[in-house]
Motif scaffolding. Sequence first.
Motif, short mmCIF file in Angstrom:
data_model
loop_
_atom_site.label_atom_id
_atom_site.label_comp_id
_atom_site.label_asym_id
_atom_site.label_seq_id
_atom_site.Cartn_x
_atom_site.Cartn_y
_atom_site.Cartn_z
N PHE A 37 -5.89 -0.04 -6.88
CA PHE A 37 -4.82 -0.78 -6.21
C PHE A 37 -5.14 -2.28 -6.17
O PHE A 37 -4.32 -3.12 -6.53
CB PHE A 37 -4.64 -0.22 -4.80
N MET A 78 0.84 -1.21 0.00
CA MET A 78 0.00 0.00 0.00
C MET A 78 0.88 1.25 0.00
O MET A 78 0.64 2.20 -0.76
CB MET A 78 -0.91 0.00 1.24
N ALA A 79 1.90 1.25 0.85
CA ALA A 79 2.79 2.41 0.91
C ALA A 79 3.53 2.59 -0.41
O ALA A 79 3.67 3.71 -0.92
CB ALA A 79 3.78 2.24 2.05
N ALA A 136 -5.92 10.08 -0.73
CA ALA A 136 -5.72 8.63 -0.90
C ALA A 136 -4.33 8.23 -0.41
O ALA A 136 -4.17 7.23 0.29
CB ALA A 136 -5.87 8.25 -2.38
N ALA A 137 -3.32 9.06 -0.73
CA ALA A 137 -1.95 8.74 -0.32
C ALA A 137 -1.86 8.63 1.19
O ALA A 137 -1.23 7.71 1.72
CB ALA A 137 -0.99 9.80 -0.85
N TYR A 196 2.52 1.82 -3.29
CA TYR A 196 1.56 2.38 -4.27
C TYR A 196 1.50 3.90 -4.11
O TYR A 196 1.56 4.64 -5.11
CB TYR A 196 0.19 1.74 -4.04
N ALA A 197 1.41 4.35 -2.86
CA ALA A 197 1.35 5.80 -2.63
C ALA A 197 2.63 6.49 -3.11
O ALA A 197 2.60 7.60 -3.61
CB ALA A 197 1.11 6.10 -1.15
N PHE A 198 3.76 5.80 -2.96
CA PHE A 198 5.04 6.42 -3.34
C PHE A 198 5.32 6.31 -4.84
O PHE A 198 6.07 7.11 -5.39
CB PHE A 198 6.19 5.77 -2.58
N ARG A 200 -5.86 15.97 -7.92
CA ARG A 200 -4.61 15.92 -7.17
C ARG A 200 -4.89 15.90 -5.67
O ARG A 200 -4.28 15.19 -4.91
CB ARG A 200 -3.72 17.11 -7.55
N PHE A 232 -3.40 5.38 2.27
CA PHE A 232 -2.54 4.25 1.92
C PHE A 232 -1.31 4.16 2.82
O PHE A 232 -0.76 3.09 3.03
CB PHE A 232 -2.09 4.34 0.46
N LEU A 233 -0.88 5.33 3.33
CA LEU A 233 0.36 5.35 4.09
C LEU A 233 0.15 5.18 5.60
O LEU A 233 1.13 5.07 6.34
CB LEU A 233 1.12 6.65 3.83
N ALA A 261 1.86 1.90 7.26
CA ALA A 261 3.32 1.95 7.16
C ALA A 261 3.89 3.09 8.01
O ALA A 261 4.95 2.94 8.62
CB ALA A 261 3.75 2.10 5.71
N VAL A 264 -9.26 5.56 -13.75
CA VAL A 264 -9.73 6.76 -13.05
C VAL A 264 -10.89 7.37 -13.81
O VAL A 264 -11.92 7.75 -13.23
CB VAL A 264 -8.58 7.78 -12.89
N GLN A 276 -5.85 12.63 -4.57
CA GLN A 276 -4.72 11.70 -4.51
C GLN A 276 -3.92 11.90 -3.23
O GLN A 276 -3.39 10.94 -2.70
CB GLN A 276 -3.83 11.87 -5.74
N LEU A 277 -3.87 13.16 -2.75
CA LEU A 277 -3.19 13.36 -1.47
C LEU A 277 -3.95 12.64 -0.36
O LEU A 277 -3.37 11.97 0.47
CB LEU A 277 -3.06 14.86 -1.15
N LEU A 281 2.73 5.57 -7.52
CA LEU A 281 1.71 5.82 -8.52
C LEU A 281 0.72 6.93 -8.16
O LEU A 281 -0.15 7.25 -8.96
CB LEU A 281 0.94 4.52 -8.82
N LEU A 282 0.81 7.48 -6.98
CA LEU A 282 -0.06 8.61 -6.65
C LEU A 282 0.75 9.90 -6.74
O LEU A 282 1.94 9.92 -6.42
CB LEU A 282 -0.64 8.45 -5.24
N ASN A 283 0.07 10.98 -7.18
CA ASN A 283 0.76 12.27 -7.24
C ASN A 283 0.37 13.12 -6.05
O ASN A 283 -0.80 13.42 -5.86
CB ASN A 283 0.36 13.01 -8.53
N TRP A 284 1.33 13.46 -5.23
CA TRP A 284 1.04 14.37 -4.13
C TRP A 284 2.30 15.11 -3.76
O TRP A 284 3.42 14.66 -4.02
CB TRP A 284 0.45 13.62 -2.93
N GLN A 327 -9.16 4.93 -5.79
CA GLN A 327 -7.77 4.47 -5.71
C GLN A 327 -7.66 3.07 -5.10
O GLN A 327 -6.81 2.28 -5.51
CB GLN A 327 -6.94 5.46 -4.87
N TRP A 328 -8.49 2.80 -4.12
CA TRP A 328 -8.41 1.47 -3.49
C TRP A 328 -8.74 0.38 -4.49
O TRP A 328 -8.09 -0.65 -4.55
CB TRP A 328 -9.37 1.41 -2.28
#
Lengths: 314, 315
Positions: A219, A127-128, B33-34, A130-132, B27, B37-38, B41, A209, B30-31, A134-137, A215-216
Amino acid sequence: MTIIAFKAGRAARQASREDDPSLAKSKVAKFFGRLALVIVILITLFPIYWMFRTAFSNNRAMFAEPLSLLPVDFTWGPLKRVLGLATTEEALAEGGSGASINFAQYMLNSIAACTLITVFQVTFSSMAAYAFALLNWKGRDKVFSIFLIALMVPGIFTLLPNFILVKDLGLLNSILGIALPTMFMTPFAIFFLRQFFLGINRSIIEAAVIDGANQWRIFRTIVVPLAWPQIITLAILQFIQYWNDYLWPFLVGQSEQSKLLTVGLGIFKSQTPQGNPDWAGLMAGALIAAVPIFILMLVFGRKIVGSIQSSGVK
Amino acid sequence: MTITADREATSQEDVPRKPPAKKKARRDSQLKAAILFLIPASIGFVVFFAWPAIRGLYLSFTDYNLLRPSTFIGFDNYVAISTDPVFWNSLKVTLEYVVMNVGVQTAAALGLAVLMQRFTRSMVVRGVIMLPYLIANVIVALVWFWLCDYNLGIINAALDFFGIDKVGFFGNENVAMGTIAMVNVWRHLGYTALLLFAGLQAIPKDVYEAAEVDGAGEWRVFRSVTLPLLRPVLAFVLVVTVVGSFQIFDTIAVTTGGGPVDATRAINYYIYQRAFERLDFGYASALAVILMIILAAIALLQNKLLRANESDLER
């Protein structure tokens, strides 16, 4: 079908082998090169063979024939006594110590702890990742590099405070206490999966999308299935690593219900009498601890070897 | 692809101001969601990596002993360490171990990797040579402890058979650390060789063709083609193994326990003893900080080495 494909693959490999200029051509060089490889393989396998040979020997009879290449007075006794299946008299008759030791229980503990760690760690790390990947933030790469710093910290440094923490939580002598620090993530696991997630074609994800997938869902239904071979590889690597781990489970799991195989082995060795140690029993315990790894290697050998060659050097 | 293009075209025609707003909304989501997801972890990172690291650093300035609350004592632990003969000895024997282990292992692994590259493509060979690395340190240590046993071990029995004096591989203080270093060479040889082998596979094949045309022999090919092109990978592997072998623990713990005398009391084992045998958590934490600084220095050195060698490859 498979046979034809196999043969074709083999022929292709044969052809590429003949074309491969990095392979030596000279017959003399080939002879000595292969001889050297055979010697290396023998040195690699001999200690492993010796573990088998000793584990099936009668500990009492072995003293007379230290050079015998085959098991001395072949017996299942050592395996039985370390699995707690032999009576004290039987154990003593074959040169065991007679102390009760139960590797069957340690095996169950090891399986429980390693499965717990692996399942949660790989899930949360993917999961982490994926966030690092494929997600934009904003700040994504900065946060990732902070996670990576943890890779540099030597294990013993965080081990001391983690021991205090687990002790304060009252989790000493429990499987959960052994698993807790590595259950959520390791920097390596995130790093390993992120590498593969980065290679996933983004247009597939963008299409999803647009189709309104959250997103879930992306994933779960796109990324995880696509990266499944790598996720399994990581799970195998991590399972083996925790299966072999010693210091942390030794500190945290001292009770019969939480002792892992490596810990049980260490204690067996330290309790063995100085005068006539039960070498056969010790090697039988070692064998029990090693066999699951041999099985994993037989089943997943290609994956395990491949993971080192693709991810080790980058 | 086509769908995306169509959508953009229509939206641009119909409502020209919508796309940027939409993009921003996505965007933001996505933040969100990020973050979701995080969460797991991050809990693991903060609670079991970041917080212990800070706490460990703090503990190194205290006299914490697990039983009573800690008092801040400034640099006292570090001052005490600077005159602790056991610490200096542990550093010395650790360095001895690292030099023996990494030196022999890297040379042998390089040889093995070249052998594999020149003479076989067999997956079975790769699997077999990697096998020891997958077996637990503890098991490997015990198997070798048995092989090397003074009275009954096969190695001493064989020496005896040929009329050579027996060796106390783990019991002789001049030999014990060397034995432990070689045991771990046995365990890591195949793994290191596979890392180097991967590096060898990345060398373009045509350079070997050229070498063959020039009539270069095996040794010449190795010296003038393989080694220079492999140097960056070699530098990487060297540092990984140095950092790894600095942290030697398991093998010592189940065989010699630091002995005979102090001959195998490596730094990691000394930290363990201070913390868990004498409950000096503060002192042990200070030792761990020093170990971390040493390892960070090695990592920095790695960067320099790697950079120096990148230019070497490009030439």
